[in-house]
Design an enzyme around this catalytic site. Sequence first.
Site, short mmCIF file in Angstrom:
data_model
loop_
_atom_site.label_atom_id
_atom_site.label_comp_id
_atom_site.label_asym_id
_atom_site.label_seq_id
_atom_site.Cartn_x
_atom_site.Cartn_y
_atom_site.Cartn_z
N GLY A 161 0.80 -1.22 0.00
CA GLY A 161 0.00 0.00 0.00
C GLY A 161 0.83 1.27 0.00
N CYS A 162 2.14 1.13 -0.10
CA CYS A 162 3.01 2.29 -0.17
C CYS A 162 3.49 2.45 -1.61
CB CYS A 162 4.24 2.12 0.74
SG CYS A 162 3.84 2.09 2.50
#
Length: 140
Positions: free
Chosen positions: A49-50
Site C-alpha cells: 500500500g506504499c
Amino acid sequence: MAITTFDDVEAEFEAFDDWDDRYRLIIALGHALPAMEPALKTDANKVRGCASQVWLHPSQDGDVLRFAADSDAAIVKGLVALVLMLADGRQPADIDGNAIKARLDSLGLSRHLSSNRTQGLASMIARIGALAKSAVGEKP
C-alpha cells in the site's frame, strides 16, 4: 536540540514557520534511522500500500517489540522514523494504531502530504498494528 522523542518533534514543528523546515526535519529523522540489514529487505517485510518501497521487520526484545525499517524515498523514510518513535520499544499490547494515527495527525501531516504518501503512512501504521497484535497472539 537533539530530537529523540515524538514530543521533541512536536515541539520543533511548533517552532517552525513553514512546511519546508518541517519536511527537512522529517527527512533528517529518516537519515538518522539505523541502517537496515539488506537481508531483512524481503518481500515478507515489505509494507503493502506504499507507493515507495518500505520494509518493516519486527523482533522481540524481552517483552517489547523492536522494528528495523527502511525506505527507498527520503521523505517516506522520515515518516517511518516518526511512526517508529511511537511504536518501537513498546510492549505489543501498548501499540495502538489509532493512537499512532492521532499523534501523527496532530502534526498536520495529512494536509501537507500527497494522497499516495498519506495512504502509505496509513499502511505503515496498519502493518505495525497487525504485527503487534500477532505478537500477543491476536489475529491482525
